[in-house]
Design a protein around this motif. Structure first.
Motif, PDB file in Angstrom:
ATOM      1  N   LEU A 259       0.842  -1.188   0.000  1.00 53.48           N
ATOM      2  CA  LEU A 259       0.000   0.000   0.000  1.00 53.48           C
ATOM      3  C   LEU A 259       0.880   1.241   0.000  1.00 53.48           C
ATOM      4  O   LEU A 259       1.027   1.917   1.018  1.00 53.48           O
ATOM      5  N   PRO A 260       1.492   1.558  -1.143  1.00 51.03           N
ATOM      6  CA  PRO A 260       2.290   2.791  -1.204  1.00 51.03           C
ATOM      7  C   PRO A 260       1.390   4.005  -1.106  1.00 51.03           C
ATOM      8  O   PRO A 260       0.374   4.098  -1.805  1.00 51.03           O
ATOM      9  N   LEU A 261       1.715   4.922  -0.215  1.00 51.26           N
ATOM     10  CA  LEU A 261       0.916   6.143  -0.056  1.00 51.26           C
ATOM     11  C   LEU A 261       1.487   7.188  -1.015  1.00 51.26           C
ATOM     12  O   LEU A 261       2.407   7.918  -0.688  1.00 51.26           O
ATOM     13  N   PHE A 262       0.926   7.224  -2.204  1.00 47.06           N
ATOM     14  CA  PHE A 262       1.470   8.047  -3.278  1.00 47.06           C
ATOM     15  C   PHE A 262       0.616   9.280  -3.524  1.00 47.06           C
ATOM     16  O   PHE A 262      -0.559   9.351  -3.152  1.00 47.06           O
ATOM     17  N   HIS A 263       1.225  10.244  -4.178  1.00 47.40           N
ATOM     18  CA  HIS A 263       0.508  11.449  -4.596  1.00 47.40           C
ATOM     19  C   HIS A 263       1.301  12.087  -5.720  1.00 47.40           C
ATOM     20  O   HIS A 263       2.504  11.858  -5.876  1.00 47.40           O
ATOM     21  N   ALA A 264       0.624  12.891  -6.513  1.00 42.43           N
ATOM     22  CA  ALA A 264       1.289  13.571  -7.628  1.00 42.43           C
ATOM     23  C   ALA A 264       0.551  14.867  -7.939  1.00 42.43           C
ATOM     24  O   ALA A 264       0.736  15.874  -7.262  1.00 42.43           O
ATOM     25  N   ARG A 265      -0.346  14.857  -8.924  1.00 45.29           N
ATOM     26  CA  ARG A 265      -1.068  16.064  -9.317  1.00 45.29           C
ATOM     27  C   ARG A 265      -2.570  15.771  -9.347  1.00 45.29           C
ATOM     28  O   ARG A 265      -3.005  14.627  -9.219  1.00 45.29           O
ATOM     29  N   GLY A 266      -3.353  16.842  -9.500  1.00 45.82           N
ATOM     30  CA  GLY A 266      -4.790  16.691  -9.562  1.00 45.82           C
ATOM     31  C   GLY A 266      -5.315  16.868 -10.973  1.00 45.82           C
ATOM     32  O   GLY A 266      -4.553  17.036 -11.929  1.00 45.82           O
ATOM     33  N   VAL A 267      -6.636  16.861 -11.105  1.00 43.37           N
ATOM     34  CA  VAL A 267      -7.273  16.999 -12.417  1.00 43.37           C
ATOM     35  C   VAL A 267      -7.233  18.450 -12.891  1.00 43.37           C
ATOM     36  O   VAL A 267      -6.881  18.738 -14.038  1.00 43.37           O
ATOM     37  N   PHE A 268      -7.558  19.374 -11.992  1.00 42.75           N
ATOM     38  CA  PHE A 268      -7.628  20.793 -12.368  1.00 42.75           C
ATOM     39  C   PHE A 268      -6.517  21.639 -11.767  1.00 42.75           C
ATOM     40  O   PHE A 268      -6.504  22.845 -11.913  1.00 42.75           O
ATOM     41  N   GLN A 269      -5.609  21.012 -11.045  1.00 36.96           N
ATOM     42  CA  GLN A 269      -4.445  21.720 -10.497  1.00 36.96           C
ATOM     43  C   GLN A 269      -3.268  20.773 -10.458  1.00 36.96           C
ATOM     44  O   GLN A 269      -3.437  19.563 -10.463  1.00 36.96           O
ATOM     45  N   TYR A 270      -2.066  21.349 -10.441  1.00 32.87           N
ATOM     46  CA  TYR A 270      -0.845  20.558 -10.565  1.00 32.87           C
ATOM     47  C   TYR A 270      -0.095  20.359  -9.248  1.00 32.87           C
ATOM     48  O   TYR A 270       0.997  19.784  -9.252  1.00 32.87           O
ATOM     49  N   TRP A 272      -1.232  18.904  -6.101  1.00 36.18           N
ATOM     50  CA  TRP A 272      -1.428  17.697  -5.286  1.00 36.18           C
ATOM     51  C   TRP A 272      -2.616  16.914  -5.815  1.00 36.18           C
ATOM     52  O   TRP A 272      -3.606  17.483  -6.260  1.00 36.18           O
ATOM     53  N   GLY A 273      -2.507  15.599  -5.770  1.00 35.86           N
ATOM     54  CA  GLY A 273      -3.594  14.732  -6.204  1.00 35.86           C
ATOM     55  C   GLY A 273      -3.072  13.334  -6.455  1.00 35.86           C
ATOM     56  O   GLY A 273      -1.919  13.020  -6.138  1.00 35.86           O
ATOM     57  N   LEU A 274      -3.903  12.492  -7.027  1.00 32.38           N
ATOM     58  CA  LEU A 274      -3.534  11.099  -7.252  1.00 32.38           C
ATOM     59  C   LEU A 274      -3.208  10.785  -8.706  1.00 32.38           C
ATOM     60  O   LEU A 274      -2.772   9.680  -9.014  1.00 32.38           O
ATOM     61  N   LEU A 275      -3.418  11.748  -9.592  1.00 30.35           N
ATOM     62  CA  LEU A 275      -3.054  11.522 -10.987  1.00 30.35           C
ATOM     63  C   LEU A 275      -1.531  11.518 -11.140  1.00 30.35           C
ATOM     64  O   LEU A 275      -0.842  12.306 -10.486  1.00 30.35           O
ATOM     65  N   PRO A 276      -0.989  10.664 -11.985  1.00 31.09           N
ATOM     66  CA  PRO A 276       0.465  10.670 -12.208  1.00 31.09           C
ATOM     67  C   PRO A 276       0.909  11.936 -12.925  1.00 31.09           C
ATOM     68  O   PRO A 276       0.116  12.594 -13.604  1.00 31.09           O
ATOM     69  N   PHE A 277       2.164  12.284 -12.757  1.00 23.72           N
ATOM     70  CA  PHE A 277       2.738  13.402 -13.494  1.00 23.72           C
ATOM     71  C   PHE A 277       2.814  13.026 -14.979  1.00 23.72           C
ATOM     72  O   PHE A 277       2.902  11.854 -15.339  1.00 23.72           O
TER      73      PHE A 277
END
Length: 294
Positions: A259-270, A272-277
């Motif tokens: 269970l890696p606790l990952f984060h990257a970018r969001g849908v409408f902002q860059y 924080w979020g769970l979408l990959p870079f």
């Protein structure tokens, strides 16, 4: 934390790419739970007999994930996967032809957080694996745990995913006539806990069973490296000996999944979020000799 918002005027193709990756991310982190919930609710409803019939089907079909799965050319060819490929983008590089009369074991590194390169290149037609290597069919090996989840198992098998159980790999490598490529993320779940930008820690010393398996079946080993895989997500600090790392390792031993606790970018902002870079991922093998891509 300062939030960097995405521009309002973004080409439709980029919106489509983001949507494609969003659905892929959902399938990785939530679809299995949703499928299990649907099965439970169906069991408790007036349509319980449908759940009972599916349970019988699960029993009858229990060996399929270990016997090549049940892939769907239609699902693998969905247009959404081309948008998924172009988001990063993903690239599959061929260095030499592979003889389709043989069966191969592809050793994939690094695992990354969500093995985006392996999924995009070997579970979809987006990278045109079939055109690059005619006569060869790839199968991505996945933890057996996921093939016990109702409905979800059928969906992932459509993409060419099969169980990573030893019997499953042996089945593929022993098929007469050749033409099968078992793709194994060698580092597995433990390696995903080390995945972060700028880092490259591989699990190799204790992972030798796949070599014995390839020797047993006379299958060429094909080392495959996915450059950029670890650049797609940040991960919460979890050094060896930390409370978080201890909890992750206990979960991995108990259920076989990390269970890696990952984060990257969001849908409408860059910020924080769970979408990959949007980072390029190039999957390639190195020719070691013997006429093989590997």
């Amino acid at each position: 934390m300062k939030i960097e918002f995405a521009p309002l005027m973004i080409p439709l193709r980029r919106r489509m790419q983001t949507a494609a990756v969003l659905q892929w991310l959902f399938s990785f982190i939530a679809l299995a739970q949703c499928c299990l919930a649907v099965f439970i609710l169906l069991s408790l409803s007036d349509l319980w007999f449908l759940a009972a019939l599916y349970a019988v089907w699960l029993y009858v079909d229990r060996d399929t994930p270990e016997r090549g799965g049940r892939r769907s050319s239609w699902v693998r060819g969905w247009r959404v996967w081309r948008h998924f490929r172009d988001y990063f983008p993903l690239t599959l590089v061929k260095t030499v032809d592979l003889d389709p009369k043989l069966n191969y074991l592809f050793g994939f590194h690094p695992h990354g957080v969500l093995v985006a390169g392996a999924f995009g290149n070997f579970c979809t037609k987006a990278s045109e694996f079939g055109k690059l290597f005619p006569g060869l069919t790839p199968y991505l090996l996945m933890l057996p745990f996921w093939f016990r989840v109702p409905f979800f198992r059928d969906y992932i098998m459509c993409a060419g995913l099969v169980s990573s159980d030893k019997r499953s790999a042996s089945y593929l490598l022993s098929r007469p006539g050749g033409g099968h490529a078992a793709v194994l993320a060698i580092g597995g779940a433990p390696e995903s806990l080390e995945a972060r930008p700028g880092a490259l820690t591989l699990q190799l010393l204790s992972r030798k069973g796949f070599i014995k398996l390839a020797i047993k079946h006379g299958s060429p080993l094909v080392p495959v490296f996915s450059f950029g895989e670890n650049e797609l997500f940040n991960q919460m600090p979890n050094p060896q000996g930390s409370v978080l790392r201890g909890a992750q390792e206990r979960l991995q031993k108990l259920m076989g999944v990390a269970l890696p606790l990952f984060h990257a970018r969001g849908v409408f902002q860059y910020s924080w979020g769970l979408l990959p870079f949007r980072k390029p991922v190039c999957t390639v093998g190195k020719r070691l000799g013997g006429g093989h891509w590997g």
